[in-house]
Motif scaffolding. Sequence first.
Motif, PDB file in Angstrom:
ATOM      1  N   ASN A   1      25.561  38.340  -5.777  1.00  0.00           N
ATOM      2  CA  ASN A   1      24.968  37.559  -4.701  1.00  0.00           C
ATOM      3  C   ASN A   1      25.973  37.254  -3.596  1.00  0.00           C
ATOM      4  N   CYS A   2      25.433  36.942  -2.435  1.00  0.00           N
ATOM      5  CA  CYS A   2      26.251  36.529  -1.300  1.00  0.00           C
ATOM      6  C   CYS A   2      27.093  35.316  -1.684  1.00  0.00           C
ATOM      7  N   GLN A   3      28.362  35.344  -1.308  1.00  0.00           N
ATOM      8  CA  GLN A   3      29.302  34.275  -1.633  1.00  0.00           C
ATOM      9  C   GLN A   3      29.503  33.277  -0.486  1.00  0.00           C
ATOM     10  N   TYR A   4      28.729  33.426   0.595  1.00  0.00           N
ATOM     11  CA  TYR A   4      28.826  32.509   1.745  1.00  0.00           C
ATOM     12  C   TYR A   4      30.250  32.483   2.314  1.00  0.00           C
ATOM     13  N   ARG A   5      30.869  33.658   2.401  1.00  0.00           N
ATOM     14  CA  ARG A   5      32.194  33.750   3.025  1.00  0.00           C
ATOM     15  C   ARG A   5      32.086  33.992   4.518  1.00  0.00           C
ATOM     16  N   ASN A   6      30.955  34.558   4.963  1.00  0.00           N
ATOM     17  CA  ASN A   6      30.727  34.899   6.366  1.00  0.00           C
ATOM     18  C   ASN A   6      31.818  35.823   6.902  1.00  0.00           C
ATOM     19  N   ARG A   7      32.190  36.799   6.079  1.00  0.00           N
ATOM     20  CA  ARG A   7      33.157  37.813   6.492  1.00  0.00           C
ATOM     21  C   ARG A   7      32.517  39.199   6.376  1.00  0.00           C
ATOM     22  N   CYS A   8      31.219  39.247   6.571  1.00  0.00           N
ATOM     23  CA  CYS A   8      30.453  40.473   6.321  1.00  0.00           C
ATOM     24  C   CYS A   8      30.992  41.654   7.117  1.00  0.00           C
ATOM     25  N   ILE A   9      31.388  41.423   8.365  1.00  0.00           N
ATOM     26  CA  ILE A   9      31.797  42.522   9.236  1.00  0.00           C
ATOM     27  C   ILE A   9      33.054  43.222   8.729  1.00  0.00           C
TER      28      ILE A   9
END
Length: 575
Positions: free
Chosen positions: A231-239
Motif C-alpha cells: 500500500n501507499c506509504q504517504y511519502r509523497n515522493r511518487c515522482i
Amino acid sequence: MIEDKITEYPTTYDAIVIGTGVSGGWAAKELCENGLKTLVLDRGRMVNHIEDYPTMHKDSWDFEHRGAQSKETQKRQHTQSRLWGGTLTKPESRHWFVDDLKHPYNEVKDYLWLRGYHVGGRSIMWGRQSYRWSEMDFEANKLDGHGVDWPIRYNDIAPWYDKVEKFIGVSGKNLGLAQLPDGKLSAPMELNCVEKDLQKNIENEFDDGRLLTIGRVANKTGDTAHEGRSNCQYRNRCIRGCPFGGYFSSNSSTLPAAERTGNMHLRPNSIAYEIVYDAETKLASGVKVIDAETKEKFFFKASIIFGCASTIGTTSILLQSKSERFPNGLGNDSGELGHNLMDHHYAVGARAEIEGFEDKYYKGRRPNGFYIPRFRNLGDNKTKAKNFVRGYGYQGAASRTNWKRAVSELSFGKALKDELLKPGHWVVGMTGFGECLPYHDNKISLNYNKLDEWGLPTLDIDAEFKDNEMKMREDMMNQAVAMLKAAGYKNVKGIMGKAIQGACIHEMGTARMGRNPKTSVLNKHNQIHAVPNVYVTDGACMASSACQNPSLTYMALTARAANHAASEFKKNKKV
C-alpha cells in the motif's frame, strides 16, 4: 533521412509494442498473457523497478546546494524549467526528463512537450489521477458538432475500466454521478479538516449539483493483493519511483506481469522510426529501429504492431512511415494524421486563507488532493453555460504553511524562531482542468531541415487554445472564487495563468478514432482503417479530450484493443 544498412532480425514476433508507458505496459501485459511472443521496444535506457530509483530514499538535505538548479541544467532542460517553477528539474526527479538540447523540437507557437525517455516512460512520473470518462464525453462530438463522432460509447469500454482499475489499484469514493461514472475503487484517502469544511459549504451553498470529493488516484489502499506491491506509504515522493510499488507504474506492475509469462522480449535503447508497409499483403510487416547507443539499424518483423510511444511520439513514427501506398504517412488516407492535437488547459483557479482551524493538523504526506467534478453543460438548463461548450473540473488541496512564510515576516530573533516552529495558517487552492476542442489546425509535422543526432526529422508543433477555451477559463476562475468566498474564507484571490498547450502533460489526438475512414485514422478497435494489423492506443487515438485526466482511458482502450488483436491473431494467425 538517407537509408543505409539495416540488419534484419531473424525472429518473427507475434507482436511488437512500441513504448513502455501506461499504454505500452498494458499492451505488453495483455498480449503476453494471451500467449503472443512480444517484442517491446523503448527508445530510452532500462529502468528496473526499485534498483533504478536513485533518489527514492533521499531527504532534502541529502542533495547538494539545497537542490538548486544550475544554469547548465536550466539550459539543457529548458522545457521542464518552464513548468511549475522548475520543480521538475530539481535533483530528486530531473533524471527522468529528457535533455532538450539532445532531443529538440520546434515551437511554431508556445508548446511544452514533457518527455521521459526510459523504460516505463511517464508512468513513473505521472500524477496518477484516474477518472472514467462518461457517456456524455463519448457523445459530445456528435451532439455539438465539434470533431468527429467517437466510434465507441461508454458501455464498450466499461468492462475494461473495471479490469484496469482492479489491476492498478485506484483509491477513491463512488458518487453515483452520470458525468463521473463509478468504478472498482479501493478505500478512499481522507480529506483533512479544511477540505471537509469546504466540501460541506459547497454542498450547502450551491444548488447545481457541484460537490467536492477526495481524488481518485492510482495509489494502492485497502486489502486487495497486488503482486510485488504494498500500500501507499504517504511519502509523497511518487515522482522519484516508489520502492513499495505504492502507486501504479509500468515498471512495478504491467511489465513484470508480462515478463512472468516468458513471452516478452524487452529491448531498451531502441528508437523506432518507421512501421514498414507490405503492398502485397496490405499489412505492416515490422518496425525499423535505430540503436540509440550504437546507431545501428535493425528491422524487426511481426504480425501485429502496437503504437504506444505517446501521442506525439507515435504519430511522428506514423508520419515517417511513408510508402508508395501512403506517401503522407502510414494510414493517412484521411489527411487527419498529425492534426487535432489537444491538451487540457489549466493554470486557472483560486486560493484563499482559512481561519478557525488553528488547533488542527493532518498526518502523513498524502499524495493526492480533492476533486470537484464537472458541473457545467451537463444537459440541463441549470448547468448550461451561456458562452462555451463542454466543461471542466477542479483539483486542489488545503494545507498549513511552513517555515518558508518567514520570507515575508518583519521579525527576527527568538520570537521569530519560536513562531516558525509552529504550523502556519491554513491555505487552500484549486486549479481547473478544462476540455479543449479538437481543432484541425492544431497539429504536428515533420521538419526535415532540422534533424536530430540520429538523422531523424524533428517535429514542428503548432497548437494553441482558442475562443471556447478562453471563455471557459473566465468561468473556471470566477466559480473557484465564488466557492471559496461562499465558504467564508479570507483573502480569496483568483488565479489566471497563461494557457499553453502541453503544460498539462495531457496531450491527445493526432491519430484519432472515428467511424469514417475519410475523416479519421483509426476504427473502433484502435486499428488503422487501411492497415488493420497496426493498433494505436496511446493518447494519439483520442477523438476528444473531455476534462478528466486521460491515462485511465488510455489503459482501458489498450487492454481492449490488445485482447481484440490477440483474438484475431489466434483465429487467423494474422490480423
